[in-house]
Design an enzyme around this catalytic site. Sequence first.
Site, PDB file in Angstrom:
ATOM      1  CD  GLU A  78      -2.476  -7.076   3.745  1.00 40.91           C
ATOM      2  OE1 GLU A  78      -2.805  -7.141   4.938  1.00 40.91           O
ATOM      3  OE2 GLU A  78      -2.260  -5.986   3.154  1.00 40.91           O
ATOM      4  CD  GLU A 128       1.620  -5.022   6.468  1.00 45.22           C
ATOM      5  OE1 GLU A 128       0.966  -5.084   5.414  1.00 45.22           O
ATOM      6  OE2 GLU A 128       2.346  -5.965   6.875  1.00 45.22           O
ATOM      7  CB  ALA A 169      -0.925  -0.008   1.213  1.00 45.67           C
ATOM      8  N   GLY A 201       0.344  -4.909   1.257  1.00 47.14           N
ATOM      9  CA  GLY A 201      -0.885  -5.002   0.470  1.00 47.14           C
ATOM     10  C   GLY A 201      -0.742  -5.830  -0.790  1.00 47.14           C
TER      11      GLY A 201
END
Length: 264
Positions: free
Chosen positions: A111, A131, A63, A108
């Site tokens: 994911e 993260e 992200a 992300g």
Amino acid sequence: MGFVEYEAEGAVGVITINRPQALNALNSQVLDDLDAVLGAVDTAAVRCLVLTGAGDKSFVAGADIGEMSTLTKAEGEAFGKKGNDIFLKIESFPIPVIAAINGFALGGGNELAMSCDIRICSDNAVFGQPEAGLGITPGFGGTQRLARLVGAGMAKQLVYTARNIKADEAYRIGLVNSVYTQEELLPAAKKMAAVIASNAPIAVRGCKKAINDGLQVSIEEGVVIEEKLFGDCFESYDQQEGMANFLRKKDDPAKVKHVEFKNR
């Protein structure tokens, strides 16, 4: 469409995250574009999707940290929901989705790959959930899907340490199904998608739903889901013609013909 490209090649669709200047990182616009592309896929004609990233360095590097760095608590939760809603859409998409992971799949990106049905990668791929090193938890399903795919112990190790792993280790722990060279990856993904697309679409869709829904319940409830989907296949053209062709082959191989499944 903006940062996400889509091309249908017969019964196979290819979605490409195209933001190479940012290693295909996911910001709000990329997520919106991906959502729009998914909504435009003609699932009556396209029977399997391949999802990949532009370039040869990155699938999706994560992200967009620049966008996330100034979010409030409420905005952070809303951003997590945006990503989760779209990744849940991929996970429950009517047709199978193959992730062709051509480089970095971090945060992300990992994911996103995990929301797909099948993951294959290039030998330069790198995976991780970094993260915890950024002061946050995974926000797009990483704590949930990773544990389901590789087991709670390995998932906790990867998430808590925030360390990256290479393609060979991702294969060893079952995060990806196979590893290819960069040049072989997309053709291999398209070939697998074409094989899937050649099978009866009613059956393939039913199999996806049975596996996904069954994983959320007990085995006793899961087999009831399977029984219903199994029964739904009968009286369809695909079931009748598929079985008739099998019987023709058993009776006289010369009578075998190519079955064009019609999803009805």
